[in-house]
Structures are given as structure tokens and as C-alpha cells.
Write a protein that holds these residues in place. Structure first.
Motif, PDB file in Angstrom:
ATOM      1  N   TYR A   1      -5.143  13.161  79.992  1.00 33.16           N
ATOM      2  CA  TYR A   1      -4.268  14.333  79.927  1.00 33.16           C
ATOM      3  C   TYR A   1      -4.807  15.326  78.891  1.00 33.16           C
ATOM      4  CZ  TYR A   1      -0.189  16.861  78.013  1.00 33.16           C
ATOM      5  OH  TYR A   1       0.655  17.818  77.515  1.00 33.16           O
ATOM      6  N   TYR A   2      -5.185  14.821  77.684  1.00 36.56           N
ATOM      7  CA  TYR A   2      -5.684  15.722  76.640  1.00 36.56           C
ATOM      8  C   TYR A   2      -7.082  16.248  76.980  1.00 36.56           C
ATOM      9  CZ  TYR A   2      -1.703  14.696  73.666  1.00 36.56           C
ATOM     10  OH  TYR A   2      -0.428  14.597  73.156  1.00 36.56           O
ATOM     11  N   ASP A   3      -7.902  15.447  77.660  1.00 34.63           N
ATOM     12  CA  ASP A   3      -9.225  15.949  78.063  1.00 34.63           C
ATOM     13  C   ASP A   3      -9.058  17.155  78.989  1.00 34.63           C
ATOM     14  OD1 ASP A   3     -10.731  14.180  76.609  1.00 34.63           O
ATOM     15  OD2 ASP A   3     -11.011  12.757  78.244  1.00 34.63           O
TER      16      ASP A   3
ATOM     17  N   GLY B   1     -10.010  21.275  66.379  1.00 30.36           N
ATOM     18  CA  GLY B   1     -10.464  21.392  64.987  1.00 30.36           C
ATOM     19  C   GLY B   1      -9.870  22.540  64.198  1.00 30.36           C
ATOM     20  N   ALA B   2      -8.724  23.063  64.629  1.00 29.29           N
ATOM     21  CA  ALA B   2      -8.167  24.255  63.955  1.00 29.29           C
ATOM     22  C   ALA B   2      -7.915  24.017  62.459  1.00 29.29           C
ATOM     23  CB  ALA B   2      -6.865  24.664  64.645  1.00 29.29           C
ATOM     24  N   VAL B   3      -7.435  22.820  62.097  1.00 33.71           N
ATOM     25  CA  VAL B   3      -7.111  22.599  60.675  1.00 33.71           C
ATOM     26  C   VAL B   3      -8.380  22.473  59.820  1.00 33.71           C
ATOM     27  CG1 VAL B   3      -5.997  21.021  59.030  1.00 33.71           C
ATOM     28  CG2 VAL B   3      -4.796  21.711  61.116  1.00 33.71           C
TER      29      VAL B   3
ATOM     30  N   ALA C   1     -11.780   8.676  67.745  1.00 31.30           N
ATOM     31  CA  ALA C   1     -11.117   7.384  67.528  1.00 31.30           C
ATOM     32  C   ALA C   1      -9.626   7.559  67.751  1.00 31.30           C
ATOM     33  CB  ALA C   1     -11.372   6.886  66.108  1.00 31.30           C
ATOM     34  N   ASP C   2      -8.956   6.413  67.891  1.00 32.45           N
ATOM     35  CA  ASP C   2      -7.501   6.417  68.009  1.00 32.45           C
ATOM     36  C   ASP C   2      -6.905   6.466  66.602  1.00 32.45           C
ATOM     37  OD1 ASP C   2      -4.742   5.643  68.453  1.00 32.45           O
ATOM     38  OD2 ASP C   2      -5.422   5.071  70.461  1.00 32.45           O
ATOM     39  N   ALA C   3      -5.979   7.389  66.389  1.00 31.95           N
ATOM     40  CA  ALA C   3      -5.391   7.535  65.050  1.00 31.95           C
ATOM     41  C   ALA C   3      -4.533   6.333  64.658  1.00 31.95           C
ATOM     42  CB  ALA C   3      -4.562   8.819  64.989  1.00 31.95           C
TER      43      ALA C   3
ATOM     44  N   CYS D   1      -1.768  16.478  59.770  1.00 34.64           N
ATOM     45  CA  CYS D   1      -1.579  16.329  61.210  1.00 34.64           C
ATOM     46  C   CYS D   1      -0.772  17.536  61.681  1.00 34.64           C
ATOM     47  CB  CYS D   1      -0.832  15.029  61.508  1.00 34.64           C
ATOM     48  SG  CYS D   1      -0.640  14.741  63.282  1.00 34.64           S
ATOM     49  N   SER D   2      -1.319  18.293  62.618  1.00 38.17           N
ATOM     50  CA  SER D   2      -0.659  19.526  63.040  1.00 38.17           C
ATOM     51  C   SER D   2      -0.226  19.439  64.503  1.00 38.17           C
ATOM     52  CB  SER D   2      -1.654  20.685  62.828  1.00 38.17           C
ATOM     53  OG  SER D   2      -1.325  21.778  63.631  1.00 38.17           O
ATOM     54  N   HIS D   3       1.077  19.596  64.727  1.00 35.52           N
ATOM     55  CA  HIS D   3       1.627  19.683  66.077  1.00 35.52           C
ATOM     56  C   HIS D   3       1.180  18.542  66.995  1.00 35.52           C
ATOM     57  CE1 HIS D   3       1.918  23.904  64.580  1.00 35.52           C
ATOM     58  NE2 HIS D   3       3.159  23.666  64.951  1.00 35.52           N
ATOM     59  N   ALA D   4       1.218  17.325  66.504  1.00 29.93           N
ATOM     60  CA  ALA D   4       0.813  16.191  67.341  1.00 29.93           C
ATOM     61  C   ALA D   4       1.750  14.992  67.208  1.00 29.93           C
ATOM     62  CB  ALA D   4      -0.610  15.763  66.995  1.00 29.93           C
TER      63      ALA D   4
ATOM     64  N   TYR E   1       4.907  14.604  67.352  1.00 34.62           N
ATOM     65  CA  TYR E   1       6.005  14.518  68.323  1.00 34.62           C
ATOM     66  C   TYR E   1       5.513  14.027  69.676  1.00 34.62           C
ATOM     67  CZ  TYR E   1       8.865  17.508  65.306  1.00 34.62           C
ATOM     68  OH  TYR E   1       9.570  18.038  64.264  1.00 34.62           O
ATOM     69  N   GLU E   2       4.208  14.201  69.891  1.00 39.45           N
ATOM     70  CA  GLU E   2       3.682  13.860  71.211  1.00 39.45           C
ATOM     71  C   GLU E   2       3.300  12.388  71.313  1.00 39.45           C
ATOM     72  OE1 GLU E   2       0.847  16.689  72.658  1.00 39.45           O
ATOM     73  OE2 GLU E   2       2.178  18.352  72.211  1.00 39.45           O
ATOM     74  N   LEU E   3       3.345  11.680  70.191  1.00 35.51           N
ATOM     75  CA  LEU E   3       2.949  10.266  70.202  1.00 35.51           C
ATOM     76  C   LEU E   3       4.120   9.394  70.636  1.00 35.51           C
ATOM     77  CD1 LEU E   3       1.070  10.144  66.764  1.00 35.51           C
ATOM     78  CD2 LEU E   3       0.117  10.553  69.031  1.00 35.51           C
TER      79      LEU E   3
ATOM     80  N   ASP F   1       6.087   3.864  69.008  1.00 31.97           N
ATOM     81  CA  ASP F   1       5.381   2.723  68.394  1.00 31.97           C
ATOM     82  C   ASP F   1       4.006   3.148  67.890  1.00 31.97           C
ATOM     83  OD1 ASP F   1       4.786   3.126  71.143  1.00 31.97           O
ATOM     84  OD2 ASP F   1       3.857   1.151  71.278  1.00 31.97           O
ATOM     85  N   VAL F   2       3.346   4.057  68.628  1.00 31.18           N
ATOM     86  CA  VAL F   2       2.035   4.561  68.198  1.00 31.18           C
ATOM     87  C   VAL F   2       2.212   5.382  66.918  1.00 31.18           C
ATOM     88  CG1 VAL F   2       0.093   6.069  68.835  1.00 31.18           C
ATOM     89  CG2 VAL F   2       1.127   4.574  70.552  1.00 31.18           C
ATOM     90  N   ARG F   3       3.251   6.219  66.908  1.00 34.80           N
ATOM     91  CA  ARG F   3       3.481   7.082  65.740  1.00 34.80           C
ATOM     92  C   ARG F   3       3.656   6.252  64.461  1.00 34.80           C
ATOM     93  NH1 ARG F   3       7.178  10.672  67.574  1.00 34.80           N
ATOM     94  NH2 ARG F   3       8.850   9.205  67.236  1.00 34.80           N
TER      95      ARG F   3
HETATM   96  C1  LIG Z   1      -1.061  19.256  70.786  1.00 38.61           C
HETATM   97  S1  LIG Z   1      -2.669  18.741  70.326  1.00 38.61           S
HETATM   98  C2  LIG Z   1      -2.740  19.321  68.631  1.00 38.61           C
HETATM   99  C3  LIG Z   1      -4.141  19.656  68.208  1.00 38.61           C
HETATM  100  C4  LIG Z   1      -4.328  20.241  66.806  1.00 38.61           C
HETATM  101  N1  LIG Z   1      -3.842  19.354  65.777  1.00 38.61           N
HETATM  102  C5  LIG Z   1      -3.722  21.615  66.660  1.00 38.61           C
HETATM  103  O1  LIG Z   1      -2.849  21.814  65.842  1.00 38.61           O
HETATM  104  O2  LIG Z   1      -4.175  22.531  67.371  1.00 38.61           O
HETATM  105  C6  LIG Z   1      -2.465  16.977  70.121  1.00 38.61           C
HETATM  106  C7  LIG Z   1      -3.790  16.269  69.864  1.00 38.61           C
HETATM  107  O3  LIG Z   1      -3.534  14.900  69.513  1.00 38.61           O
HETATM  108  C8  LIG Z   1      -4.553  14.080  70.076  1.00 38.61           C
HETATM  109  N2  LIG Z   1      -4.040  12.704  70.131  1.00 38.61           N
HETATM  110  C9  LIG Z   1      -2.914  12.282  70.765  1.00 38.61           C
HETATM  111  N3  LIG Z   1      -2.750  10.951  70.572  1.00 38.61           N
HETATM  112  C10 LIG Z   1      -3.798  10.537  69.793  1.00 38.61           C
HETATM  113  C11 LIG Z   1      -4.177   9.288  69.246  1.00 38.61           C
HETATM  114  N4  LIG Z   1      -3.441   8.172  69.457  1.00 38.61           N
HETATM  115  N5  LIG Z   1      -5.313   9.212  68.502  1.00 38.61           N
HETATM  116  C12 LIG Z   1      -6.067  10.328  68.290  1.00 38.61           C
HETATM  117  N6  LIG Z   1      -5.760  11.543  68.781  1.00 38.61           N
HETATM  118  C13 LIG Z   1      -4.630  11.659  69.519  1.00 38.61           C
HETATM  119  C14 LIG Z   1      -4.811  14.721  71.429  1.00 38.61           C
HETATM  120  O4  LIG Z   1      -6.060  14.360  71.985  1.00 38.61           O
HETATM  121  C15 LIG Z   1      -4.713  16.207  71.085  1.00 38.61           C
HETATM  122  O5  LIG Z   1      -5.970  16.731  70.744  1.00 38.61           O
END
Ligand SMILES: C[S@@+](CC[C@H](N)C(=O)[O-])C[C@H]1O[C@@H](n2cnc3c(N)ncnc32)[C@H](O)[C@@H]1O
Length: 211
Positions: free
Chosen positions: A6-8, A54-56, A100-102, A117-120, A122-124, A127-129
Motif C-alpha cells: 500500500y505504501y509503495d 524523508g521530509a523530516v 526496516a520495520d519500525a 515520527c511525523s504523521h504515521a 495513527y496509521e499503525l 499492537d505494532v504501535r
Molecule cells: C503517512 S506516511 C508519513 C511519512 C512522513 N513521516 C511524512 O511526514 O511525510 C507513513 C509512513 O510510515 C511508513 N510505515 C508504516 N508502517 C511502518 C512500519 N511498521 N515500519 C516502518 N515504516 C512504516 C510508511 O511506509 C509510510 O512511509
């Protein structure tokens, strides 16, 4: 759909969508997040997790040049390809990207002075978060800060409805609970947890210290 895939796919449009959505405010917001992380003060290294394109780290490079060692981590090769290409023209900065997986990071304990961590978050999945927060704490030095930025709940009812549907769809109702008040979740891993609204009032930064 598999989340990495999905992210790719999302990486093909991501920067254009962000540019349309936030106009010129996004650089200022990222600067605010980086300042709250304490990078550039006593700590000369910053890890940005879920870095996307890589915005941050790029914003931190503009702020500190080569004075801060910058690392961006993401699991999507599509997002990282864009990040590499955005960083390729820069000179005099120390910036690297790691795929890598965070929730299981390939770094030793106590490696980074600041983690963002920017804007990510909430998307996890919930359990991953939880694992990602534990990992962020593990790789931080003692006294280092974790800082995350997310959108505030929109005020307009229809936009708020769409926002809630998206959050719920991404991770059941636990995501809504997290988004309403992240502070107790961060308190499980960090001390002195604080929430501040970012300039403009539509985003917030929540930050805490590794004791
Ligand atoms: C909405 S984007 C935010 C990107 C960036 N931080 C920004 O502010 O523009 C969410 C990012 O989280 C990454 N991501 C989601 N789950 C992840 C995980 N478990 N490990 C590493 N990256 C993850 C996705 O691939 C995606 O690039």
C-alpha cells in the motif's frame, strides 16, 4: 492489501498530495517537530521513523547542516527511493536511510539523541504501535526525546467524519482512542510527556523524555 505494498503504491503520489494538502505550512510544521525533539541541542543525532520520502531529515538538514547525524527509517522501498533522490543533491550533511520495520529496528540500545515520527503513528495497528514506541525508547539515549506529530481532530463535521472513518479503518476503534489523547500511551515509555499545538492549530506534537 499488504501495508508495505500500500505504501509503495502511495509513494508514487505522496509528495504531490502533501504539497496540495499543506501548501507551504508543511516545512514549518516539521521544523516545529524537530525543535521539540531537542535535536541540535545537546544531542547531535536524530532518527526519524516512518520517514516516508524523508521530509523530516531533509528539514533537519536545512536547519543544522552537518552538525546533526540524520537517519530516516521506513519499511517501504518506494518511499525510500524518493527519499534518496530528494537527498542526493545535498552536500555537507550527514543523512542516511534505512529500510526496516519500525517495530524491530536494526540499531543498538541508546544510539540516538532524538527520535521523531511525523504523521504515521495513527496509521499503525495498535499492537505494532506499542512495539514501535518501545523500540523508539530503546534506541534513544537516556535523556533523549521522542517527539511525534499528528493532525488535530478536524473541526468541520464532515471532515471530522471522514477523519474518524479513516482512523477506524486503519486500526479498529483503538486508533480513535489514541488520536484523541496520545499522552497516556506515550507515558508507558517516556517521562515528562507533553502535548503542544503546532503553529496554525491543525497539528499537534506530543513529546517525552527517556528517563
Ligand atoms: C503517512 S506516511 C508519513 C511519512 C512522513 N513521516 C511524512 O511526514 O511525510 C507513513 C509512513 O510510515 C511508513 N510505515 C508504516 N508502517 C511502518 C512500519 N511498521 N515500519 C516502518 N515504516 C512504516 C510508511 O511506509 C509510510 O512511509
Amino acid at each position: 492489501m499488504n501495508r508495505r505494498l500500500y505504501y509503495d503504491i502511495f509513494s508514487l503520489f505522496y509528495d504531490r498530495i502533501i504539497a496540495l494538502h499543506s501548501r507551504d505550512s508543511s516545512a514549518g510544521l516539521r521544523k516545529f517537530l524537530i525543535e521539540k525533539s531537542g535535536a541540535g541541542g545537546d544531542h547531535s543525532s536524530l532518527l526519524d521513523i516512518c520517514t516516508g520520502t524523508g521530509a523530516v531529515p531533509l528539514a533537519a538538514a536545512a536547519m543544522y547542516g552537518g552538525a546533526v547525524r540524520l537517519t530516516g527509517l521506513d519499511f517501504s522501498s518506494g518511499m525510500l527511493k524518493k527519499a534518496y533522490s530528494r537527498a542526493s543533491g545535498l552536500s555537507g550533511v550527514s543523512i542516511s536511510f534505512v529500510q526496516a520495520d519500525a517495530s524491530s529496528m536494526p540499531f543498538r540500545d541508546n544510539t540516538f539523541g532524538a527520535v521523531t515520527c511525523s504523521h504515521a503513528m495513527y496509521e499503525l495497528r495498535p499492537d505494532v504501535r506499542e512495539n514501535v514506541l518501545a523500540e523508539a525508547s530503546r534506541v534513544l539515549v537516556h535523556g533523549g526525546r521522542f517527539a511525534m506529530m499528528e493532525h488535530c481532530e478536524p473541526e468541520k463535521p464532515f471532515i471530522r467524519f471522514l477523519y474518524r472513518v479513516r482512523l477506524a479503518g486503519l486500526g479498529q476503534s483503538a486508533n480513535l482512542d489514541f488520536a484523541k489523547n496520545e499522552v497516556p500511551y506515550l507515558r508507558r515509555h517516556f517521562s515528562n510527556v507533553t502535548m503542544e499545538k503546532a503553529p496554525g492549530g491543525r497539528s499537534k506534537v506530543i513529546f517525552g523524555v527517556k528517563a
